[in-house]
Each structure stands twice: as structure tokens, then as C-alpha cells.
Write an enzyme that holds these catalytic residues in place. Sequence first.
Site, PDB file in Angstrom:
ATOM      1  N   ASP A  26      66.920 -26.984  77.694  1.00  0.00           N
ATOM      2  CA  ASP A  26      65.524 -26.909  77.238  1.00  0.00           C
ATOM      3  C   ASP A  26      65.284 -27.713  75.955  1.00  0.00           C
ATOM      4  O   ASP A  26      64.212 -27.665  75.367  1.00  0.00           O
ATOM      5  CB  ASP A  26      65.082 -25.449  77.049  1.00  0.00           C
ATOM      6  CG  ASP A  26      65.841 -24.757  75.914  1.00  0.00           C
ATOM      7  OD1 ASP A  26      66.738 -25.377  75.300  1.00  0.00           O
ATOM      8  OD2 ASP A  26      65.538 -23.574  75.633  1.00  0.00           O
ATOM      9  N   ASP A  30      71.388 -23.168  71.523  1.00  0.00           N
ATOM     10  CA  ASP A  30      71.318 -21.732  71.810  1.00  0.00           C
ATOM     11  C   ASP A  30      72.681 -21.083  71.569  1.00  0.00           C
ATOM     12  O   ASP A  30      73.677 -21.774  71.297  1.00  0.00           O
ATOM     13  CB  ASP A  30      70.842 -21.496  73.247  1.00  0.00           C
ATOM     14  CG  ASP A  30      71.544 -22.421  74.228  1.00  0.00           C
ATOM     15  OD1 ASP A  30      72.781 -22.468  74.187  1.00  0.00           O
ATOM     16  OD2 ASP A  30      70.856 -23.122  75.009  1.00  0.00           O
ATOM     17  N   ASP A 201      68.794 -14.482  52.546  1.00  0.00           N
ATOM     18  CA  ASP A 201      67.750 -15.467  52.289  1.00  0.00           C
ATOM     19  C   ASP A 201      66.875 -15.029  51.109  1.00  0.00           C
ATOM     20  O   ASP A 201      66.497 -13.863  51.017  1.00  0.00           O
ATOM     21  CB  ASP A 201      66.891 -15.576  53.565  1.00  0.00           C
ATOM     22  CG  ASP A 201      65.909 -16.723  53.506  1.00  0.00           C
ATOM     23  OD1 ASP A 201      66.358 -17.873  53.443  1.00  0.00           O
ATOM     24  OD2 ASP A 201      64.682 -16.469  53.521  1.00  0.00           O
ATOM     25  N   GLU A 275      71.482 -16.250  48.530  1.00  0.00           N
ATOM     26  CA  GLU A 275      70.757 -17.492  48.243  1.00  0.00           C
ATOM     27  C   GLU A 275      69.838 -17.169  47.075  1.00  0.00           C
ATOM     28  O   GLU A 275      68.808 -16.525  47.237  1.00  0.00           O
ATOM     29  CB  GLU A 275      69.914 -17.930  49.450  1.00  0.00           C
ATOM     30  CG  GLU A 275      69.295 -19.297  49.216  1.00  0.00           C
ATOM     31  CD  GLU A 275      67.902 -19.498  49.781  1.00  0.00           C
ATOM     32  OE1 GLU A 275      67.501 -20.653  49.941  1.00  0.00           O
ATOM     33  OE2 GLU A 275      67.181 -18.510  50.038  1.00  0.00           O
TER      34      GLU A 275
HETATM   35  C1  NOJ Z   1      65.391 -20.345  52.414  1.00  0.00           C
HETATM   36  C2  NOJ Z   1      65.783 -20.880  53.749  1.00  0.00           C
HETATM   37  O1  NOJ Z   1      67.024 -21.517  53.640  1.00  0.00           O
HETATM   38  C3  NOJ Z   1      64.680 -21.814  54.165  1.00  0.00           C
HETATM   39  O2  NOJ Z   1      65.014 -22.569  55.307  1.00  0.00           O
HETATM   40  C4  NOJ Z   1      63.422 -21.011  54.385  1.00  0.00           C
HETATM   41  O3  NOJ Z   1      62.352 -21.885  54.668  1.00  0.00           O
HETATM   42  C5  NOJ Z   1      63.081 -20.195  53.141  1.00  0.00           C
HETATM   43  N1  NOJ Z   1      64.215 -19.543  52.569  1.00  0.00           N
HETATM   44  C6  NOJ Z   1      62.075 -19.131  53.485  1.00  0.00           C
HETATM   45  O4  NOJ Z   1      62.687 -18.146  54.264  1.00  0.00           O
END
Ligand code: NOJ
Length: 535
Positions: A26, A30, A201, A275
Site C-alpha cells: 500500500d 508496516d 514524546d 525527549e
Molecule cells: C516530537 C516528535 O518527535 C515530533 O515528530 C512530533 O511532531 C512532536 N513531538 C509532537 O508530538
Amino acid sequence: MNSAPWWKEATIYQIYPRSFFDSNGDGEGDLTGITANLDYVKKLGVDAIWLSPFYTSPNKDGGYDVANPRDVDPRFGNLADAKKLIDRAHELGLRVLADIVPNHFSDQHEWFQAALNSPAGSIERSRFHFYDARPDGTPPNNWISLFGGPSWTQVDDGQYYLHLFDSSQPDLNWDNPEVHADFEKTLRFWIELGVDGFRIDVAHGLVKEDVLANHPDPQGLSNALRLDVAMDTEKRNALLLTVPYFDRQGVHEIYRKWRKIFDSYEDREIMAVAEAWVHPPVNATRYVRADELHQVFNFDLLTAEFKADVLFDVIERSIALNATVNALPTWALSNHDSPRVASRIGSEQARALALFVFALPGSTYVFAGQELGLPDGELEDSDRADPTFFRTNGEIKGRDGARVPLPWKGDSTPFGFSTGKPWLPISQDWKPLTVESQELDPKSSLHLYRNALELRTKHLTGKGGITWLESAHHGEKSENLLSYSRGEVTVVLNLADSAAECEISGRALIVSGCVIDSHDGKKVIPARSCAWFVA
Ligand code: NOJ
């Protein structure tokens, strides 16, 4: 016997599922495609994989807009496919990290849909940041979204909701205990399915303060947060100290609770990496205090110039700051949000820098395709999918270039990635960069990475700190040479455009450029390359 936990000095391979391998034609990668290629990943010599989000999502922000954090999006497969992937990884001795996105949900999440259908002041709205408009109808404050445009969107009854990112990514309200409970459930869900940890994140963003106050310079702040906008460092740093929605003290309470959950799985060594883009840099160390998370990303090498003094400062600072909390640093040259390192600093330099970094203490993150020396894909605007591109009316091109799918084999695009049309085009010029081509070339980037990771495990993992060396530079400080020793290994990086002679004893273990010559008892380090020597 090495009793350090697995993550202390791991090499972690980041897979962006949509771009790795498409098993059903597709045009999008995946989970089954990942499982089918885990042997390739294992052979690279990494310890773990980190999977960018594969959860139910309308995919407005590459899956970082999660509509159901405890299910798999059909574009990637289903929960049984996730389980197979995890099990196969474990069979191969690879750990698996999942991505968790606690700052926001997708607007398609059932909570947000319920909030839209509920009145101001309702329990449903209290899970997000909904506020009335100001008397003149404008948003509650003047903050600007990290993807451009206002960080507030108005709903039908006149209230606004906060979104630090796209309008389809409403920020969650972490003052609400239901939000805590739901994320704890999600953590346990994935741990019980078998994952070994999480990449968190926007880990610094969960708690907001002064949500109703204007920032004195919202545009300046937005520019300061955008690393692609040039700005005087002092000005940038001063602005970064004023971000009202990042790095608030309250986030640490959340991670203390999460740590208890991780540790409650006593025999599992569950880990988490934050992060967290924070300023000043010392604040990052708070995330890795003994009762919080295990690692925090160090993003400095994603933007550092290929200059000896710059690299020295970044490395020295990261090691020293982490040492204050008894943690080891992390290193990353590329990820799905930044230009690929080969495009940013050049391909020879990227090979050299990888080798220089692989010998350092701490964990190294490798973004899938980095081992192939991939550059950013060149895209037409009509190909782009990143919300940054749309929210800035095309002024910022966005991150799609780093997300172009991997070239695997064959003579023509899409090089085995898919039998269909790939979601982002793969340039025909990438033929020499396919896995298949590089397998055949012992000097390829792929072989360099494999060899380096094998030697890293054999000679460097667990070997303590580094000692910077100046003697290798004829006793003088050189602008173009950096070297350190660690255990029995001496690492030399020649940043110059010409070869350099160094007084180093021992034999070369590996070199990122051409073969090392000896000359009058000195070693010749080729231009723009790095070498490891062993006594
Ligand atoms: C950090 C992520 O690595 C990024 O790809 C994303 O757009 C932003 N956080 C928002 O979640």
C-alpha cells in the site's frame, strides 16, 4: 561479568514504521514489514529498536497524533502484528522501545470528541485546556504553536482549546487525575504486551503554567524554539528561559510515578528516555535523577557544526552534566525531526562523526537509514505531508526529507521498499545506497556501521570515561584534530580537508575513510575521517 543494565551503553535503532518496509503493497511501511527485516537490524549489531508511533491515528503528524494509544493503526497492522514483532525481536535478543505521546491526543480521540459534544465547564472538557475567549473574542493568550500559527483553536460554542502543535493535537490537562490514570494504563498495557521501555514524546511539555497570561514576545519565543531560525545565541538563550509551557517542576512528579511503575516489573529492566528540549542544558539532568527516567536525549549533535571546538564542547558538557546525577549521556546524529546528518555535514564527515561518537560512553541512537548514509530526500512541495509545511504556508518545508522510505534492493525506485507507490518518492539516485548494493561493497557505510558496532561492544562498552588527548597532535592544540582515549582504544578525528600525521602507537582497528598509512612512525589520518587504534 557485565552487570550494568542493558540500556546503560546500548545502541538503539530508531524505526519510523511508515518508512521502513511495506509488506502489503500500500506504499506505507508496516509492522509486518519491520518483523520481516529484524534479522537485518540484528546483524547491524544494535541492542534495541525504538518504534516511532504506530497507534490508531488520523496521521496528521506522522502518528504523533494518537487517537487510541492502546491499539495499532490499520495502516500498520493490528495488535497481533505488534506482538509478533516484539516476540521476534526478543528471539533475536533485541529489546523494543515504544513511543508514548503524553502531551496531547489526536482530536479524533474519544475524549476529545466527547469534549466537543459537552458544554463549557464539563468533566469532558477538563481533560484538555478549554477556556473562554477574551472579551474581544480573541484566544485566551498569545502563544504561538510550535508548528506555526496560534496555539488556540475555537470551537462552535466560542471556547478555545490549547494545542502546542497542530490544531488536531489538543494538549492534555495533567492537572486532571484521569489523565494520569489513563497514561499509567497505557504504560502497563505495552509493558504487558512485551515492550522493554519507552521514548517519551515532548517529555518536558506536560505541565503548563500561566495558561491565561500573554508572553511578552511570542514571535521571538517561537523563533528561538525553531532551530532553523538564525538568532544570536545570547538572545536565543534569554528567550528560552521564558517558555511558560516547558520544563515546569510538575513534570518531574509525573516521571517519579512512572518510574515506580517501571520498577514494579522487577525482572524486566524497563527503561525510558525523555525527549526534553530544555534550557539551560543543566535542566536536562533533572529528568535522569535516580528516581526519575533512565535517559534524556542530547540533541546537540543534531545541529553541531563539524568543528573541533564545537564538538569538544558538546561532548565534554554532556558527559560532565550527566555525571552530576550519575547518569551517562546519549548521542544522536539524526532522527525523524531533523535533517539527516549526511546532508547536514556531508557524507564523509557523517561517517567520521558516527565513528567518533560510537566510542563514547553512554547510549547511541541510530536513525534507520543513517547506517546507509542516506541523505535527505529531495521532495516537491506537492509530496509533503508535514503539518509544519501547511501551518507556515510553505515557508518552512518541514521534516519529510528525513522520512523518505529506505531503499532495500534492485535497480529502480522504490528499491524493494514497496510493490506499490511509496508515500514519499525515493530518488533513482539512491541505487548505490540500497542495502543490497552496500552489502557488496566492503567500504560502504553499512559495513562501516556493522564493523564499528561490533568493535564498540568488544572494546568499549563498559570501559568508563574518556581522556582527551593532546599529545597525539604533536603536543599542540590543533584546530582540526580531536582525540581521546577510552580503555585500550585511542580515537582520532581529523576534521581537516587534508590528511594529518599523528603520533599514535598500536594498530588501527577501524577507519571511516581510506586505509591508514604509517609514515616515520606516525600514523596518517585521512582527511575528514576518524580512526580507532588499539595498543
Ligand atoms: C516530537 C516528535 O518527535 C515530533 O515528530 C512530533 O511532531 C512532536 N513531538 C509532537 O508530538
